[in-house]
Write a protein that holds these residues in place. Structure first.
Motif, mmCIF file in Angstrom:
data_model
loop_
_atom_site.group_PDB
_atom_site.id
_atom_site.type_symbol
_atom_site.label_atom_id
_atom_site.label_comp_id
_atom_site.label_asym_id
_atom_site.label_seq_id
_atom_site.Cartn_x
_atom_site.Cartn_y
_atom_site.Cartn_z
ATOM 1 N N GLN A 85 0.790 -1.226 0.000
ATOM 2 C CA GLN A 85 0.000 0.000 0.000
ATOM 3 C C GLN A 85 0.827 1.283 0.000
ATOM 4 O O GLN A 85 0.482 2.238 -0.704
ATOM 5 N N GLU A 86 1.911 1.323 0.746
ATOM 6 C CA GLU A 86 2.671 2.573 0.820
ATOM 7 C C GLU A 86 3.171 3.011 -0.551
ATOM 8 O O GLU A 86 2.978 4.166 -0.948
ATOM 9 N N ILE A 87 3.780 2.110 -1.280
ATOM 10 C CA ILE A 87 4.337 2.481 -2.583
ATOM 11 C C ILE A 87 3.237 2.824 -3.578
ATOM 12 O O ILE A 87 3.381 3.727 -4.416
ATOM 13 N N MET A 88 2.103 2.142 -3.464
ATOM 14 C CA MET A 88 1.001 2.425 -4.384
ATOM 15 C C MET A 88 0.324 3.752 -4.055
ATOM 16 O O MET A 88 -0.090 4.482 -4.954
ATOM 17 N N PHE A 89 0.216 4.065 -2.771
ATOM 18 C CA PHE A 89 -0.346 5.374 -2.403
ATOM 19 C C PHE A 89 0.599 6.506 -2.797
ATOM 20 O O PHE A 89 0.150 7.598 -3.139
ATOM 21 N N LYS A 90 1.885 6.250 -2.742
ATOM 22 C CA LYS A 90 2.844 7.257 -3.198
ATOM 23 C C LYS A 90 2.624 7.553 -4.679
ATOM 24 O O LYS A 90 2.596 8.717 -5.099
ATOM 25 N N SER A 91 2.438 6.500 -5.457
ATOM 26 C CA SER A 91 2.191 6.664 -6.888
ATOM 27 C C SER A 91 0.876 7.396 -7.136
ATOM 28 O O SER A 91 0.792 8.276 -7.999
ATOM 29 N N LEU A 92 -0.153 7.041 -6.362
ATOM 30 C CA LEU A 92 -1.453 7.698 -6.525
ATOM 31 C C LEU A 92 -1.385 9.157 -6.094
ATOM 32 O O LEU A 92 -2.051 10.014 -6.682
ATOM 33 N N ALA A 93 -0.568 9.465 -5.100
ATOM 34 C CA ALA A 93 -0.384 10.860 -4.677
ATOM 35 C C ALA A 93 0.213 11.684 -5.813
ATOM 36 O O ALA A 93 -0.191 12.827 -6.051
ATOM 37 N N GLU A 94 1.168 11.102 -6.508
ATOM 38 C CA GLU A 94 1.770 11.783 -7.654
ATOM 39 C C GLU A 94 0.740 11.984 -8.761
ATOM 40 O O GLU A 94 0.694 13.040 -9.406
ATOM 41 N N GLN A 95 -0.080 10.978 -8.979
ATOM 42 C CA GLN A 95 -1.133 11.077 -9.991
ATOM 43 C C GLN A 95 -2.138 12.163 -9.617
ATOM 44 O O GLN A 95 -2.585 12.932 -10.481
ATOM 45 N N SER A 96 -2.483 12.239 -8.334
ATOM 46 C CA SER A 96 -3.459 13.242 -7.893
ATOM 47 C C SER A 96 -2.909 14.654 -8.030
ATOM 48 O O SER A 96 -3.659 15.610 -8.269
ATOM 49 N N GLU A 97 -1.603 14.801 -7.875
ATOM 50 C CA GLU A 97 -0.983 16.118 -8.059
ATOM 51 C C GLU A 97 -1.140 16.574 -9.507
ATOM 52 O O GLU A 97 -1.472 17.739 -9.785
ATOM 53 N N GLU A 98 -0.929 15.649 -10.423
ATOM 54 C CA GLU A 98 -1.094 15.969 -11.851
ATOM 55 C C GLU A 98 -2.551 16.280 -12.164
ATOM 56 O O GLU A 98 -2.856 17.215 -12.921
ATOM 57 N N THR A 99 -3.455 15.517 -11.573
ATOM 58 C CA THR A 99 -4.887 15.750 -11.801
ATOM 59 C C THR A 99 -5.301 17.125 -11.294
ATOM 60 O O THR A 99 -6.051 17.848 -11.959
ATOM 61 N N LEU A 100 -4.809 17.502 -10.126
ATOM 62 C CA LEU A 100 -5.153 18.802 -9.572
ATOM 63 C C LEU A 100 -4.604 19.939 -10.432
ATOM 64 O O LEU A 100 -5.223 20.999 -10.543
ATOM 65 N N SER A 101 -3.457 19.715 -11.060
ATOM 66 C CA SER A 101 -2.902 20.743 -11.946
ATOM 67 C C SER A 101 -3.795 20.953 -13.166
ATOM 68 O O SER A 101 -3.825 22.030 -13.754
ATOM 69 N N GLN A 102 -4.551 19.910 -13.525
ATOM 70 C CA GLN A 102 -5.483 20.016 -14.657
ATOM 71 C C GLN A 102 -6.787 20.702 -14.250
ATOM 72 O O GLN A 102 -7.435 21.362 -15.059
ATOM 73 N N PHE A 103 -7.173 20.500 -12.979
ATOM 74 C CA PHE A 103 -8.422 21.099 -12.468
ATOM 75 C C PHE A 103 -8.134 21.829 -11.161
ATOM 76 O O PHE A 103 -8.585 21.415 -10.083
ATOM 77 N N PRO A 104 -7.378 22.917 -11.224
ATOM 78 C CA PRO A 104 -6.879 23.586 -10.010
ATOM 79 C C PRO A 104 -7.952 24.221 -9.135
ATOM 80 O O PRO A 104 -7.689 24.522 -7.977
ATOM 81 N N GLU A 105 -9.148 24.421 -9.658
ATOM 82 C CA GLU A 105 -10.213 25.047 -8.878
ATOM 83 C C GLU A 105 -11.317 24.069 -8.503
ATOM 84 O O GLU A 105 -12.388 24.486 -8.055
#
Length: 207
Positions: free
Chosen positions: A45-65
């Motif tokens: 879980q730790e390594i997979m959540f780290k990867s998902l955290a990175e993915q969520s950062e990219e997603t937020l950059s696409q929808f910042p508001e």
């Protein structure tokens, strides 16, 4: 009048078109979170959540508001922090707190008040000063607000119960846990609901 109707219809249509990608992005994050948390082995879980955290950062950059995306990135960061542990997790929960606060400024009722639930859970789980920002008093305020918005939600009741257990108020906690089990299924969140129900039943057995 006809022109006004056409303009209004076009505006609503445009809003629906814009909302669709955000909803899809949110669905991706929440589905993957549930998969990692409830379907993968603990040591993965730790390594997979780290990867998902990175993915969520990219997603937020696409929808910042987007309040929804902010909330889900905060949930992912918080869960990752829980798996990571130690002082290294503190920066993750601090960012999660900031995101949740910003999402409330944008839309306090987003995802049925999930920001209040998540903020409340952070406040009672994170250490207090001088290490962290934890506060049982603030936890109670936010968890109570979450219940006001979503009184019958599985998560709002579960986290209120978990907080009450921390406060050694077992009878009150039991009532919230039992009410959480009565929550209606959430479409598209079958894995999360199933996993949460198992957690609720485990807490009830402990009580």
């Amino acid at each position: 009048m006809k022109n006004l109707f056409i303009t209004t219809a076009l505006t609503l249509f445009s809003m629906c078109i814009l909302a669709a990608p955000v909803d899809g992005a949110r669905l991706t994050l929440q589905t993957e979170w549930a998969h990692i948390k409830y379907e993968l082995e603990k040591d993965q879980q730790e390594i997979m959540f780290k990867s998902l955290a990175e993915q969520s950062e990219e997603t937020l950059s696409q929808f910042p508001e987007s309040a929804d995306i902010m909330i889900w990135r905060a949930i992912i960061l918080s869960t990752y922090a829980g798996e990571k542990g130690g002082l290294g997790a503190l920066s993750l929960v601090k960012e999660a707190k900031q995101l949740l606060e910003k999402s409330i400024e944008i839309d306090p009722t987003a995802l049925q008040g999930s920001a209040y639930t998540s903020l409340g859970s952070l406040y009672y789980q994170v250490p207090g000063w001088p290490i962290g920002f934890g506060s049982d008093k603030k936890a109670k305020v936010f968890l109570t607000k979450a219940l006001e918005i979503n009184p019958d939600g599985i998560d709002s009741n579960f986290f209120n119960a978990d907080f009450l257990i921390e406060q050694h108020k077992k009878d009150e906690a039991k009532a919230f846990l039992e009410h959480a089990l009565e929550a209606s299924p959430r479409p598209g969140r079958e894995v999360a609901d199933s996993g949460r129900r198992l957690e609720i039943k485990a807490l009830l057995e402990q009580l």
